[in-house]
Write an enzyme that holds these catalytic residues in place. Structure first.
Site, short mmCIF file in Angstrom:
data_model
loop_
_atom_site.label_atom_id
_atom_site.label_comp_id
_atom_site.label_asym_id
_atom_site.label_seq_id
_atom_site.Cartn_x
_atom_site.Cartn_y
_atom_site.Cartn_z
N LYS A 173 110.42 10.36 -36.37
CA LYS A 173 111.50 9.39 -36.34
C LYS A 173 112.73 10.12 -35.83
CE LYS A 173 113.73 8.08 -40.00
NZ LYS A 173 114.27 7.33 -41.15
C1 5RP Z 1 118.39 7.65 -44.10
C2 5RP Z 1 117.18 7.55 -43.29
C3 5RP Z 1 116.81 6.21 -42.82
O1 5RP Z 1 115.43 6.00 -43.09
C4 5RP Z 1 116.98 6.15 -41.32
O2 5RP Z 1 118.24 6.63 -40.94
C5 5RP Z 1 116.78 4.71 -40.84
O3 5RP Z 1 117.77 3.94 -41.42
P1 5RP Z 1 118.99 3.41 -40.50
O4 5RP Z 1 118.41 2.47 -39.47
O5 5RP Z 1 119.90 2.71 -41.50
O6 5RP Z 1 119.61 4.62 -39.88
O7 5RP Z 1 116.48 8.50 -42.97
O8 5RP Z 1 118.67 8.98 -44.25
#
Ligand code: 5RP
Length: 263
Positions: A173
Site C-alpha cells: 500500500k
Molecule cells: C493510517 C493508514 C491508513 O490505513 C491509510 O493511510 C489509508 O487511510 P487514508 O485513506 O485515510 O489515508 O495506514 O495510518
C-alpha cells in the site's frame, strides 16, 4: 504459494476484476478518535456492504464490528507511536500472528518507514511478520509510511515499495504520485493506494481512477470515504471506478446523486 494463502488473497483482491476496495479505518492506533471514527461502528458498519475488505486494528474489530459480519479483514499489526509522540511511525509489532489467526483475518498490515533514522527497526519488523504470516498462509500488506518531512514522489515511493516487495510482502500500500506508473512497473507485487488526507470528492475519485489506469489494483481508502459528506455515496462511487471502469465524471455523478438523496 499454498491453497490457504491463495484463498486469502482472493478474499482481498476480487478474482472477477483483480481489484479491491479496501476500507481503511485503522487510524485510531496512532490518531485516537479521529474525525469520522469517534464512534467507529456507527460510521463503518453501514459502509461494509460496499467494501471488499476492511482494514482495522484488533481492538476496533473486537469492539465495533459484529462477529457475524461477512467481510475479509486486513489486520493492522504494527504500531507503537502516536501523533503526539516524537517518533511518529517508528512502529513495531503490536498484535501477534496467533491473534490474527484467532481473529480469522484474511491479511495483516505492517508499516515501514524507509529513510527514517529508525528505518531498520520497521524493515526487520516487516520481515518478522512476513515469516510468521507465511507459516499460516496469511498475506502481508506492507504500508509505505511517509514522514512529514519526506517527499511522496515516484523515486521515494518506488524505492520503498520495491524494498517491501524484495523483503517478501505480498501486497504494497503506497500513495499515488506524479509518475506513479514507475512505482507500479518497478514493483513485482500488487499495489493499492491510500487515499491520504481528505480532499474534495471529485479529486479523490480522479486520483483513484488515475491510479487504476496506471496499474494499481485498487484502493485502501479511509478518510476520503468516512469523512465525506455522504460516506455511502462516496464508497459506491469509488467502487464504480475500481470494479466497473467508471470514469471520474461518472463516479462523481454517483456520489452527487447519493449525496442529494442522503440529505
Ligand atoms: C493510517 C493508514 C491508513 O490505513 C491509510 O493511510 C489509508 O487511510 P487514508 O485513506 O485515510 O489515508 O495506514 O495510518
Amino acid at each position: 504459494m499454498d491453497w490457504g494463502m491463495k484463498n486469502r488473497i482472493a478474499r482481498i483482491i476480487k478474482p472477477d476484476t483483480g481489484h479491491t476496495v479496501m476500507l481503511a479505518v485503522d487510524h485510531g492506533y496512532f490518531m485516537g478518535p479521529t474525525s469520522g471514527l469517534e464512534q467507529l461502528d456507527k460510521t463503518v458498519n453501514p459502509l461494509l456492504p460496499y467494501a471488499d475488505t476492511l482494514m482495522l486494528t484488533r481492538g476496533a474489530l473486537r469492539n465495533y464490528i459484529p462477529p457475524d459480519t461477512d467481510i475479509p479483514i486486513v489486520l493492522r499489526v504494527s504500531g507503537g507511536t502516536s501523533i503526539i509522540g516524537n517518533e511518529l511511525l517508528h512502529e513495531g509489532i503490536v498484535a501477534s500472528m496467533l491473534d490474527a489467526v484467532r481473529l480469522n483475518v484474511a491479511g495483516v498490515a505492517f508499516s515501514i518507514m524507509v529513510g527514517a533514522s529508525f528505518e531498520r527497526d520497521t524493515l526487520l519488523g516487516l520481515t518478522r511478520v512476513i515469516d510468521e504470516a507465511e507459516n499460516y498462509g496469511i498475506p502481508v500488506l506492507a504500508v509505505t509510511a511517509v514522514g512529514k518531512d519526506m517527499v511522496k514522489d515516484a523515486r521515494y515511493l518506488s524505492l520503498a515499495s520495491r524494498m517491501a516487495a524484495e523483503l517478501g510482502t505480498h501486497i504494497v500500500k503506497t500513495y499515488f504520485c506524479k509518475g506513479f506508473e514507475k512505482v507500479v512497473e518497478t514493483c513485482p507485487v500488487p499495489i493499492v493506494i491510500a487515499g491520504g488526507k481528505k480532499m474534495p470528492e471529485k479529486e479523490a475519485l480522479t486520483m483513484a481512477y488515475d491510479a487504476l489506469q496506471m496499474g494499481a489494483i485498487g484502493v485502501d481508502m479511509g478518510r476520503n470515504i468516512f469523512q465525506s459528506t455522504s460516506p455511502i455515496s462516496m464508497i459506491k462511487a469509488v467502487r464504480s471506478i475500481v470494479h466497473e471502469d467508471a470514469t471520474p465524471d461518472e463516479a462523481y455523478e454517483i456520489f452527487i446523486r447519493g449525496n442529494k438523496k442522503s440529505r
